[in-house]
Motif scaffolding. Structure first.
Motif, mmCIF file in Angstrom:
data_model
loop_
_atom_site.group_PDB
_atom_site.id
_atom_site.type_symbol
_atom_site.label_atom_id
_atom_site.label_comp_id
_atom_site.label_asym_id
_atom_site.label_seq_id
_atom_site.Cartn_x
_atom_site.Cartn_y
_atom_site.Cartn_z
ATOM 1 N N UNK A 137 47.626 44.258 47.808
ATOM 2 C CA UNK A 137 46.853 43.837 46.643
ATOM 3 C C UNK A 137 45.563 44.531 46.491
ATOM 4 N N UNK A 138 44.868 44.674 47.578
ATOM 5 C CA UNK A 138 43.477 45.417 47.773
ATOM 6 C C UNK A 138 43.784 47.135 47.299
ATOM 7 N N UNK A 139 44.971 47.404 47.618
ATOM 8 C CA UNK A 139 45.111 48.916 47.080
ATOM 9 C C UNK A 139 45.291 49.213 45.590
ATOM 10 N N UNK A 140 45.630 48.153 44.891
ATOM 11 C CA UNK A 140 45.868 48.096 43.472
ATOM 12 C C UNK A 140 44.637 48.669 42.910
ATOM 13 N N UNK A 141 43.310 48.476 43.377
ATOM 14 C CA UNK A 141 42.208 48.833 42.566
ATOM 15 C C UNK A 141 41.974 49.898 41.928
ATOM 16 N N UNK A 142 42.404 51.185 42.493
ATOM 17 C CA UNK A 142 42.273 52.411 42.025
ATOM 18 C C UNK A 142 43.120 52.584 40.927
ATOM 19 N N UNK A 143 44.456 52.235 40.962
ATOM 20 C CA UNK A 143 45.564 52.535 39.958
ATOM 21 C C UNK A 143 44.949 51.856 38.582
ATOM 22 N N UNK A 144 44.589 50.403 38.856
ATOM 23 C CA UNK A 144 44.060 49.717 37.704
ATOM 24 C C UNK A 144 43.041 50.225 37.036
ATOM 25 N N UNK A 145 42.060 50.788 38.080
ATOM 26 C CA UNK A 145 40.980 51.545 37.186
ATOM 27 C C UNK A 145 41.435 52.723 36.430
#
Length: 221
Positions: A119-127
């Motif tokens: 879940x924490x790693x989705x931040x970059x792709x969402x950006x």
């Protein structure tokens, strides 16, 4: 396999910068799903590991390997002219390849496992997706979905709550943690071609996921 909305995305991509999230599984099953519905479809493997193209080869599904960002930018529109749908399996990293895929996609699906690390790693792709949507005036239509989930767990509930509070919508359909899904590449198959109640249940989940995603695309594009 359920009703397919009339409006289809010309380029449907599975992206996430974290390896093992389920991009290849989603992409190959999507190619088989569209193929079985009679659509002209091709897989574009943009991941350096080339696992989805090898899998598609064994399934006799049409595929190409294009992992150069400039080539992707040029070739995806050409492939879209000659097929009903182009399915892209994105790379397992946040790179120029991912950006090229987002610029050329109409619909982007982001698989995510229900662990806090994932879940924490989705931040970059969402950006990346948010930036692409800003540049392109709202495109690509994008959504997250939970993959390989264990049902009725506290972690699953927390994962849904975390994702639902984000920038991108979370699809209601979550793909279950099923051995038949894990086994499908090694058996040169997909759950749509496998026998047994577990495979049928998994196939129903994939069908629900794709129909839900296409309805979202139809509503937002």
């Amino acid at each position: 396999m359920g009703e397919t909305p009339a409006k289809l995305p010309k380029v449907l991509s599975f992206v996430n910068q974290k390896g093992g999230a389920g991009k290849s599984t989603g992409a190959v099953h999507a190619v088989d799903w569209f193929t079985q519905k009679g659509f002209s479809v091709v897989l574009v493997d943009a991941d350096g590991q080339q696992s989805s193209s090898s899998w598609s080869e064994e399934l006799s599904l049409p595929h190409k390997v294009i992992s150069d960002p400039e080539a992707l930018f040029d070739e995806l529109p050409k492939l879209a002219e000659n097929h009903d749908v182009v399915i892209v399996d994105g790379p397992g990293n946040a790179s120029e390849v991912t950006k090229a895929v987002l610029i050329r996609s109409n619909l982007v699906l982001i698989p995510c496992r229900d662990s806090m690390i994932d879940l924490a790693s989705t931040g970059k792709i969402v950006q990346f997706v948010r930036q692409a949507k800003e540049i392109r005036g709202g495109l690509p239509v994008s959504a997250l979905y939970l993959n390989a989930v264990k049902e009725n767990t506290i972690l699953l509930r927390e994962a849904k709550e975390a994702l639902q509070s984000g920038i991108l919508p979370l699809l209601q359909t979550a793909l279950p943690d099923r051995q038949c899904i894990k086994d499908s590449p090694g058996q040169a198959s997909t759950v749509f071609r496998m026998k047994g109640s577990s495979a049928k249940s998994a196939a129903d989940s994939f069908n629900s996921l794709f129909v839900e995603a296409l309805k979202l695309f139809e509503a937002e594009s």
